[in-house]
Design a protein around this motif. Structure first.
Motif, short mmCIF file in Angstrom:
data_model
loop_
_atom_site.label_atom_id
_atom_site.label_comp_id
_atom_site.label_asym_id
_atom_site.label_seq_id
_atom_site.Cartn_x
_atom_site.Cartn_y
_atom_site.Cartn_z
N UNK A 82 0.82 -1.21 0.00
CA UNK A 82 0.00 0.00 0.00
C UNK A 82 0.85 1.27 0.00
N UNK A 83 2.17 1.11 0.00
CA UNK A 83 3.09 2.25 0.00
C UNK A 83 4.03 2.11 -1.20
N UNK A 84 4.16 3.17 -1.99
CA UNK A 84 5.12 3.17 -3.10
C UNK A 84 6.50 3.45 -2.51
N UNK A 85 7.27 2.38 -2.31
CA UNK A 85 8.55 2.50 -1.62
C UNK A 85 9.55 3.32 -2.42
N UNK A 86 9.53 3.19 -3.73
CA UNK A 86 10.46 3.97 -4.56
C UNK A 86 10.18 5.47 -4.42
N UNK A 87 8.89 5.83 -4.42
CA UNK A 87 8.53 7.24 -4.27
C UNK A 87 8.93 7.75 -2.89
N UNK A 88 8.77 6.92 -1.87
CA UNK A 88 9.17 7.33 -0.52
C UNK A 88 10.68 7.56 -0.45
N UNK A 89 11.44 6.64 -1.02
CA UNK A 89 12.90 6.81 -1.03
C UNK A 89 13.29 8.11 -1.73
N UNK A 90 12.66 8.33 -2.88
CA UNK A 90 13.00 9.52 -3.66
C UNK A 90 12.71 10.80 -2.89
N UNK A 91 11.71 10.78 -2.03
CA UNK A 91 11.35 11.97 -1.26
C UNK A 91 12.07 12.03 0.08
N UNK A 92 12.82 10.98 0.41
CA UNK A 92 13.54 10.97 1.67
C UNK A 92 12.70 10.61 2.87
N UNK A 93 11.58 9.91 2.64
CA UNK A 93 10.71 9.48 3.74
C UNK A 93 11.08 8.05 4.14
N UNK A 94 11.36 7.84 5.40
CA UNK A 94 11.66 6.51 5.92
C UNK A 94 10.37 5.71 6.01
#
Length: 320
Positions: A82-94
Motif C-alpha cells: 500500500x506504499x510506493x517505496x520507490x517514491x518514498x525513497x525519492x522523497x527521503x521518507x523513511x
C-alpha cells in the motif's frame, strides 16, 4: 523539546494508543473511519510521522503531495504494497513495517482456512445455523482429510515457515517454492522446488504466503490452477491480488479445485459475492493477524521503529 507529532490512522489497541499518547503529540482517528485521499493528505499536513495500516494507500501521487515535514511512515503491517517505496525513497521518507510478530497468528488462520475448506466447514456451519440439518448418512458432508497429504508453500518467509511447521503437526509432507532455497536448518526436511510449476504439481494443499508485486498479481491464474492435482485445496492468507478470482471460481465450479479457504480478496472490505455464493469456499474477512496478542505486538513494534528514528537511530524494520 516538543514531542514529535504523530498521526495514527486507525483505532489500535488500548495499550498501543496509551503508549503513543505518552511519548508523542498524537492525532487519533476517533471514529475509526477510512480516510479519503484528501483527508489523508490533510491529516498528514501538520505531523512529523504517520502510523498507518494497509487501508491507507500511499501511492506515488500521494507521497509526492505529502509535506516536507513528514519524515517517517511506520506501518502497522508486514506488507507494504500500500506504499510506493520507490517514491518514498525519492522523497527521503523513511518507511518501516512490523515483521515477525504476526507470523503465528497468520499461520493459525492458514490452518483454519485449510481445515474449513477441506472439511466443508462453511457449508456445515450454514446447515446447522439455518436449521436445515435434517439428514445423516455415511455419505453426508464427506470432505478431504489433510493428514498425510502434501502441503505446498508458495513463499517460505516467516509466515510460510510457521505455516509449514503447523502443517507438520497434521503429518503433512512439506513442499515449497521460494526466491531462494532455505538452508537445511530452516527447511526442516521440506522439499524445495526451483520452479512454481514444480510446486503446483505436488500441492494437495497450496498455501500462499508471498507479497503482492507487479510480478505476483494474478499469479494463481487459470493455467496455474490447472497444474494442481485434481481435487486440490487453495489457501490464501497473504494478499487477494495474488489470485485471479474469476479463474478460481471456474476451477471451484468444475471440481478441479475441491475447495478454497480465503482470508483475503481483491476487493476489501466486501470480498467477492460470486465466491461467497459457492458452498466449497471457506471465507474470513482478512483477520489473519487479529488476535489481542498480535495486534498489541504490531502496534508496539511500529512504535519501537518510531522511537528509534526520533532518537536518531536506524529503525530496525526499515524497508525504505
Amino acid at each position: 523539546m516538543a514531542r514529535p507529532r504523530l498521526l495514527i490512522t486507525r483505532r489500535l489497541t488500548d495499550g498501543v494508543q496509551t503508549r503513543a499518547a505518552r511519548d508523542y503529540d498524537v492525532e487519533f482517528n476517533e471514529d475509526d473511519h477510512v480516510f479519503s485521499r484528501d483527508e489523508l493528505l490533510e491529516r498528514c499536513s501538520a505531523v512529523d510521522a504517520v502510523l498507518p495500516c494497509h487501508s491507507e494507500h500511499f501511492s506515488a501521487e500521494v507521497i509526492g503531495a505529502l509535506p516536507a515535514g513528514l519524515k517517517i511512515i511506520a506501518n502497522h503491517s508486514v506488507g507494504t504494497d500500500h506504499v510506493d517505496l520507490d517514491a518514498a525513497r525519492a522523497k527521503g521518507i523513511v518507511v518501516t513495517n512490523t515483521p515477525d510478530v504476526l507470523s503465528d497468528a497468520t499461520a493459525e488462520i492458514a490452518m483454519l482456512c485449510m481445515l474449513g475448506a477441506a472439511r466443508r466447514g462453511a457449508e456445515g456451519d450454514r446447515l446447522v445455523r439455518e436449521g436445515k440439518w435434517s439428514f445423516w448418512s455415511p455419505a453426508f458432508m464427506v470432505g478431504r482429510q489433510v493428514t498425510g497429504k502434501r502441503f505446498g508453500v508458495l513463499g517460505m518467509g516467516r509466515v510460510g515457515q510457521v505455516a509449514a511447521e503447523r502443517a507438520r503437526g497434521f503429518g503433512m509432507e512439506i513442499h515449497y517454492h521460494n526466491r531462494r532455497r532455505l538452508d537445511p536448518a530452516e527447511e526442516k526436511g521440506a522439499i524445495f522446488h526451483d520452479t512454481l510449476e514444480g510446486l503446483l504439481a505436488v500441492s494437495d494443499v497450496l498455501s500462499l504466503h508471498c507479497p503482492t508485486t507487479p510480478d505476483t498479481r494474478d499469479l494463481i491464474n487459470a493455467d496455474r490452477l490447472a497444474q494442481l492435482p485434481d481435487g486440490a485445496i487453495l489457501v490464501n492468507t497473504a494478499r487477494g491480488a495474488l489470485v485471479d478470482e474469476d479463474a478460481l471460481i471456474g476451477a471451484l465450479t468444475s471440481g478441479k479445485v475441491f475447495a478454497a479457504g480465503l482470508d483475503v480478496f481483491k476487493d476489501e472490505p466486501g470480498g467477492n459475492a460470486r465466491l461467497a455464493a459457492l458452498d466449497n469456499v471457506f471465507l474470513l474477512p482478512h483477520i489473519g493477524s487479529a488476535t489481542f496478542e498480535t495486534r498489541d505486538a504490531m502496534g508496539f513494534r511500529a512504535l519501537d521503529n518510531l522511537d528509534a528514528y526520533f532518537r536518531g537511530e536506524a529503525p530496525g524494520d526499515r524497508v525504505a
